[in-house]
Motif scaffolding. Structure first.
Motif, PDB file in Angstrom:
ATOM      1  N   TRP A 111      39.497 -31.784  11.568  1.00 30.38           N
ATOM      2  CA  TRP A 111      40.592 -32.406  10.837  1.00 30.38           C
ATOM      3  C   TRP A 111      41.787 -31.479  10.675  1.00 30.38           C
ATOM      4  O   TRP A 111      42.904 -31.939  10.443  1.00 30.38           O
ATOM      5  CB  TRP A 111      40.107 -32.878   9.467  1.00 30.38           C
ATOM      6  CG  TRP A 111      38.942 -33.812   9.550  1.00 30.38           C
ATOM      7  CD1 TRP A 111      38.608 -34.612  10.622  1.00 30.38           C
ATOM      8  CD2 TRP A 111      37.938 -34.048   8.560  1.00 30.38           C
ATOM      9  NE1 TRP A 111      37.465 -35.316  10.347  1.00 30.38           N
ATOM     10  CE2 TRP A 111      37.025 -35.010   9.094  1.00 30.38           C
ATOM     11  CE3 TRP A 111      37.718 -33.561   7.277  1.00 30.38           C
ATOM     12  CZ2 TRP A 111      35.928 -35.463   8.381  1.00 30.38           C
ATOM     13  CZ3 TRP A 111      36.620 -34.021   6.557  1.00 30.38           C
ATOM     14  CH2 TRP A 111      35.738 -34.957   7.106  1.00 30.38           C
ATOM     15  N   CYS A 112      41.543 -30.180  10.783  1.00 25.97           N
ATOM     16  CA  CYS A 112      42.638 -29.208  10.642  1.00 25.97           C
ATOM     17  C   CYS A 112      43.177 -28.739  11.985  1.00 25.97           C
ATOM     18  O   CYS A 112      43.920 -27.749  12.044  1.00 25.97           O
ATOM     19  CB  CYS A 112      42.176 -28.017   9.811  1.00 25.97           C
ATOM     20  SG  CYS A 112      41.826 -28.431   8.087  1.00 25.97           S
ATOM     21  N   GLY A 113      42.808 -29.407  13.073  1.00 29.33           N
ATOM     22  CA  GLY A 113      43.376 -29.118  14.377  1.00 29.33           C
ATOM     23  C   GLY A 113      42.680 -28.045  15.178  1.00 29.33           C
ATOM     24  O   GLY A 113      43.139 -27.706  16.278  1.00 29.33           O
ATOM     25  N   ASP A 319      49.537 -29.859  10.810  1.00 23.11           N
ATOM     26  CA  ASP A 319      50.376 -28.733  10.402  1.00 23.11           C
ATOM     27  C   ASP A 319      50.331 -28.693   8.889  1.00 23.11           C
ATOM     28  O   ASP A 319      50.824 -29.601   8.207  1.00 23.11           O
ATOM     29  CB  ASP A 319      51.807 -28.922  10.894  1.00 23.11           C
ATOM     30  CG  ASP A 319      52.695 -27.701  10.616  1.00 23.11           C
ATOM     31  OD1 ASP A 319      52.419 -26.992   9.622  1.00 23.11           O
ATOM     32  OD2 ASP A 319      53.627 -27.457  11.379  1.00 23.11           O
ATOM     33  N   PHE A 320      49.759 -27.652   8.343  1.00 22.67           N
ATOM     34  CA  PHE A 320      49.556 -27.582   6.896  1.00 22.67           C
ATOM     35  C   PHE A 320      50.883 -27.651   6.138  1.00 22.67           C
ATOM     36  O   PHE A 320      50.963 -28.265   5.070  1.00 22.67           O
ATOM     37  CB  PHE A 320      48.814 -26.293   6.533  1.00 22.67           C
ATOM     38  CG  PHE A 320      48.536 -26.153   5.059  1.00 22.67           C
ATOM     39  CD1 PHE A 320      47.534 -26.877   4.453  1.00 22.67           C
ATOM     40  CD2 PHE A 320      49.313 -25.303   4.272  1.00 22.67           C
ATOM     41  CE1 PHE A 320      47.285 -26.749   3.096  1.00 22.67           C
ATOM     42  CE2 PHE A 320      49.077 -25.176   2.916  1.00 22.67           C
ATOM     43  CZ  PHE A 320      48.053 -25.899   2.320  1.00 22.67           C
ATOM     44  N   HIS A 321      51.924 -27.041   6.678  1.00 23.52           N
ATOM     45  CA  HIS A 321      53.211 -27.045   5.988  1.00 23.52           C
ATOM     46  C   HIS A 321      53.798 -28.457   5.912  1.00 23.52           C
ATOM     47  O   HIS A 321      54.508 -28.795   4.957  1.00 23.52           O
ATOM     48  CB  HIS A 321      54.179 -26.102   6.695  1.00 23.52           C
ATOM     49  CG  HIS A 321      53.734 -24.668   6.675  1.00 23.52           C
ATOM     50  ND1 HIS A 321      53.734 -23.920   5.528  1.00 23.52           N
ATOM     51  CD2 HIS A 321      53.257 -23.859   7.667  1.00 23.52           C
ATOM     52  CE1 HIS A 321      53.280 -22.692   5.807  1.00 23.52           C
ATOM     53  NE2 HIS A 321      52.995 -22.641   7.100  1.00 23.52           N
ATOM     54  N   ARG A 322      53.533 -29.282   6.926  1.00 26.22           N
ATOM     55  CA  ARG A 322      54.026 -30.656   6.910  1.00 26.22           C
ATOM     56  C   ARG A 322      53.133 -31.577   6.075  1.00 26.22           C
ATOM     57  O   ARG A 322      53.627 -32.435   5.340  1.00 26.22           O
ATOM     58  CB  ARG A 322      54.116 -31.203   8.342  1.00 26.22           C
ATOM     59  CG  ARG A 322      55.227 -30.591   9.185  1.00 26.22           C
ATOM     60  CD  ARG A 322      55.188 -31.183  10.580  1.00 26.22           C
ATOM     61  NE  ARG A 322      56.273 -30.683  11.413  1.00 26.22           N
ATOM     62  CZ  ARG A 322      57.472 -31.257  11.506  1.00 26.22           C
ATOM     63  NH1 ARG A 322      57.729 -32.345  10.801  1.00 26.22           N
ATOM     64  NH2 ARG A 322      58.406 -30.754  12.288  1.00 26.22           N
ATOM     65  N   VAL A 323      51.846 -31.400   6.199  1.00 24.25           N
ATOM     66  CA  VAL A 323      50.917 -32.282   5.492  1.00 24.25           C
ATOM     67  C   VAL A 323      50.857 -31.938   4.009  1.00 24.25           C
ATOM     68  O   VAL A 323      50.853 -32.820   3.148  1.00 24.25           O
ATOM     69  CB  VAL A 323      49.518 -32.220   6.133  1.00 24.25           C
ATOM     70  CG1 VAL A 323      48.518 -33.077   5.355  1.00 24.25           C
ATOM     71  CG2 VAL A 323      49.578 -32.674   7.585  1.00 24.25           C
ATOM     72  N   GLY A 324      50.815 -30.638   3.704  1.00 24.67           N
ATOM     73  CA  GLY A 324      50.775 -30.207   2.319  1.00 24.67           C
ATOM     74  C   GLY A 324      49.362 -30.101   1.767  1.00 24.67           C
ATOM     75  O   GLY A 324      48.410 -30.674   2.305  1.00 24.67           O
ATOM     76  N   LEU A 325      49.254 -29.383   0.659  1.00 28.02           N
ATOM     77  CA  LEU A 325      47.939 -29.131   0.053  1.00 28.02           C
ATOM     78  C   LEU A 325      47.305 -30.398  -0.488  1.00 28.02           C
ATOM     79  O   LEU A 325      46.103 -30.626  -0.309  1.00 28.02           O
ATOM     80  CB  LEU A 325      48.082 -28.092  -1.069  1.00 28.02           C
ATOM     81  CG  LEU A 325      46.796 -27.766  -1.849  1.00 28.02           C
ATOM     82  CD1 LEU A 325      45.738 -27.194  -0.924  1.00 28.02           C
ATOM     83  CD2 LEU A 325      47.098 -26.791  -2.995  1.00 28.02           C
ATOM     84  N   GLY A 556      48.436 -42.856   5.981  1.00 27.86           N
ATOM     85  CA  GLY A 556      49.527 -41.973   5.600  1.00 27.86           C
ATOM     86  C   GLY A 556      49.134 -40.572   5.197  1.00 27.86           C
ATOM     87  O   GLY A 556      49.904 -39.872   4.525  1.00 27.86           O
ATOM     88  N   LEU A 557      47.942 -40.126   5.609  1.00 27.64           N
ATOM     89  CA  LEU A 557      47.498 -38.775   5.285  1.00 27.64           C
ATOM     90  C   LEU A 557      47.575 -37.844   6.489  1.00 27.64           C
ATOM     91  O   LEU A 557      47.056 -36.721   6.438  1.00 27.64           O
ATOM     92  CB  LEU A 557      46.049 -38.800   4.766  1.00 27.64           C
ATOM     93  CG  LEU A 557      45.835 -39.507   3.432  1.00 27.64           C
ATOM     94  CD1 LEU A 557      44.348 -39.577   3.099  1.00 27.64           C
ATOM     95  CD2 LEU A 557      46.596 -38.788   2.313  1.00 27.64           C
ATOM     96  N   ALA A 562      54.619 -41.153  14.851  1.00 24.75           N
ATOM     97  CA  ALA A 562      55.753 -40.861  15.737  1.00 24.75           C
ATOM     98  C   ALA A 562      55.641 -39.487  16.358  1.00 24.75           C
ATOM     99  O   ALA A 562      56.148 -39.232  17.440  1.00 24.75           O
ATOM    100  CB  ALA A 562      57.068 -40.972  14.961  1.00 24.75           C
ATOM    101  N   LEU A 563      54.945 -38.582  15.677  1.00 26.04           N
ATOM    102  CA  LEU A 563      54.835 -37.226  16.190  1.00 26.04           C
ATOM    103  C   LEU A 563      53.785 -37.108  17.279  1.00 26.04           C
ATOM    104  O   LEU A 563      53.703 -36.073  17.940  1.00 26.04           O
ATOM    105  CB  LEU A 563      54.491 -36.263  15.041  1.00 26.04           C
ATOM    106  CG  LEU A 563      55.556 -36.128  13.945  1.00 26.04           C
ATOM    107  CD1 LEU A 563      55.056 -35.215  12.835  1.00 26.04           C
ATOM    108  CD2 LEU A 563      56.838 -35.562  14.536  1.00 26.04           C
TER     109      LEU A 563
END
Length: 565
Positions: A111-113, A319-325, A556-557, A562-563
């Motif tokens: 799930w984290c790539g 991307d953790f910075h885009r998804v957020g904590l 939406g998680l 689109a990416l």
């Protein structure tokens, strides 16, 4: 064809065929009558000589002396090193080598790539569990004898498996070798201090798990050495062939996936029949199911718009910075919950659907019976089962497991046989020592100071906060106690017959009864459990690798569709 509406007692009685009676007969009924001999262990190695092919029994007989030779040294090592702090440390860290830990941890990597690493770990752990279980059931070697060893474990099922080789060691070494290799392949991409720290952590992890198996009395030197070598070999196979196999699945036709499924099913079918009711096969089936589900998910997910091809096809965009904590936490919890929901719903559903199908197959003689499993024609329905899954426990057991992790001292520190294999080897060892003593001119005497605590004398299992009363006796006394307990004195004080004395048939039977009555009664195992595990764990593999990542995007998680177009 007919089915029988019988109680569990009738289920047990119905299974008393020569190939199945050992695992599902009631131990209490087997030992209720002094005149009735136990099914196995009457003579040295008789049980295994009857149940194993000649070449497997010959191999086992060649290795058994090693297990017995190393036991007093393991007891001496345990006595010298054991402290409450180390008990807590090794009991807790043993969880980092269990099937459950990896099954919970691996989906999070997907799930984290980190699909490349996660797929490698799935392949290595599945191979490690399968081949270590294969060897365990092939050779049927027991764990080091207890007593003299204390077995320190937070798992209630570990001691029910054979000891050779150590699956913990196999898993830990394969993971460590692979991670160290990957670090060295990309050393220029890491800060020097980070590079050294992660590499040192990998070494420490593997060494700690291996030493912990010795310290906890769960394995001997032979077990961890062969387990470690097996793990290293599996890691090397993944390093050489892993990338090729990933692209063979994701870029190839569906026939490649079907070939993989066929190979996995054939391996499950040829898994050796053990001489005792060992759960190794169950774990192998579970991970075989995960492999099937993982390959299906990788093949199909790589062709959707929800995945990316970097670093390999079927990678989950993250991307953790885009998804957020917050979103990362929510999607992780949602993913884990869905896995448990799938398991909780599909398992009882399959237990209702499969028995009639199996009865038809059995009537047509198309079933593939396995020892220690009850055929569908001998039961009407599968009752709720407890303790039948060592990989992913039911959700109802999670609070208890978390409590054990928070309070690691509330674990089982046990002394005494914990499985049929333990009991058979204890009896065989005592008989051999008695014969040796009868041929010796030395007069039998109990060494002064060779007394055991009541815990050891009774051979019972205790689950309590670790106290001084559970700490080992002095090392020298412990070795003498080993000679006394295993070579001379029975577990029960009222059966204290010196080894040189000839036992009457009644005393022999009483000794066996005392020994076997300590063991937990084996549960009834049903033939549909094998296929159920394959389907359930294949579903878990698919949900973790494809189902949940697609759901994350839909609700939406994720990163946003689109990416990934």
């Amino acid at each position: 064809m007919c089915s029988h509406n019988v109680s569990e007692k009738a289920h047990i009685a119905a299974s008393q065929s020569p190939a199945e009676s050992e695992s599902i007969s009631s131990l209490s009924s087997r030992t209720a009558s002094p005149e009735r001999q136990l099914d196995a262990g009457n003579k040295h190695h008789d049980h295994y000589a009857r149940r194993l092919p000649k070449w497997r029994n010959t191999l086992r007989r060649a290795l058994i002396p090693i297990v017995r030779w190393e036991t007093p040294y393991l007891a001496y090592l345990q006595d010298k090193l054991r402290t409450p702090a180390l008990d807590t440390y090794f009991a807790w860290t043993a969880n980092l080598g269990t099937h459950t830990f990896y099954m919970v941890f691996l989906p999070m990597l997907f799930w984290c790539g980190y699909t490349n690493l996660a797929r490698a770990l799935v392949h290595m752990l599945a191979a490690g569990i399968f081949w270590s279980g294969f060897l365990k059931d092939l050779v049927c070697l027991p764990r080091p004898l207890s007593p003299p060893l204390y077995r320190i474990s937070m798992s209630g099922s570990a001691a029910l498996e054979y000891g050779f080789p150590s699956s913990h060691s196999t898993n830990a070494v394969s993971v460590a070798v692979y991670i160290i290799h990957m670090l060295r392949q990309s050393s220029d991409q890491h800060h020097p201090q980070v590079y050294l720290a992660v590499q040192g952590l990998a070494y420490f992890y593997a060494i700690s798990i291996v030493i912990g198996r010795l310290y906890c009395g769960m394995h001997g030197f032979l077990d961890v050495i062969v387990g470690s070598l097996l793990g290293a070999g599996i890691a090397m196979a993944q390093i050489v062939f892993g990338n090729w196999f990933d692209f063979w699945i994701t870029d190839g036709p569906v026939a490649n996936f079907l070939i993989t499924v066929l190979v996995v099913l054939v391996l499950v079918r040829v898994h050796p029949e053990p001489a005792d009711d060992c759960p190794c096969f169950d774990d192998s089936v579970a991970f075989a199911g995960v492999v099937i589900g993982a390959q299906l998910a990788a093949w199909h997910y790589s062709g959707t718009s929800f995945s990316i091809d970097t670093p390999i096809p079927s990678t989950v965009p993250f991307d953790f910075h885009r998804v957020g904590l917050l979103k990362t936490t929510v999607r992780t919890l949602m993913g884990v919950v869905l896995i448990f929901v799938w398991r909780a719903t599909m398992k009882p559903t399959l237990f209702k659907v499969l028995p009639p199908v199996f009865r038809v197959l059995e009537q047509a003689r198309l079933n593939l019976p396995r020892a220690f499993f009850l055929n569908a024609s001998k039961y009407e329905s599968v009752p709720p089962l407890h303790g039948d899954d060592n990989v992913i426990p039911p959700a109802s057991e999670l609070p208890h497991m978390l409590n054990n992790l928070v309070h690691p001292r509330k674990r089982s520190v046990s002394v005494g046989p914990q499985s049929a294999a333990d009991a058979y080897e204890t009896l065989a060892y005592r008989n051999r020592r008695r014969r040796e003593s009868m041929n010796s001119s030395d007069e039998f005497s109990v060494p002064e100071g060779a007394a055991w605590t009541s815990t050891a004398q009774n051979g019972k299992h205790h689950g309590s906060t670790l106290g001084v009363d559970l700490l080992p006796t002095p090392a020298a006394s412990r070795v003498h106690s080993y000679e006394t307990m295993m070579g001379t004195a029975p577990i029960s004080p009222r059966l204290a017959t010196p080894p040189g004395d000839v036992q009457t048939p009644g005393e022999v039977e009483n000794e066996k009864r005392e020994l076997f009555m300590q063991l937990p009664k084996p549960r009834v195992r049903y033939d549909v459990e094998v296929v159920t595990k394959l389907i359930v764990y294949a579903g878990i593999g698919w949900i973790a690798i494809e189902g949940n990542p697609i759901l994350f995007e839909v609700v939406g998680l994720g990163m946003g569709k689109a990416l990934v177009l």
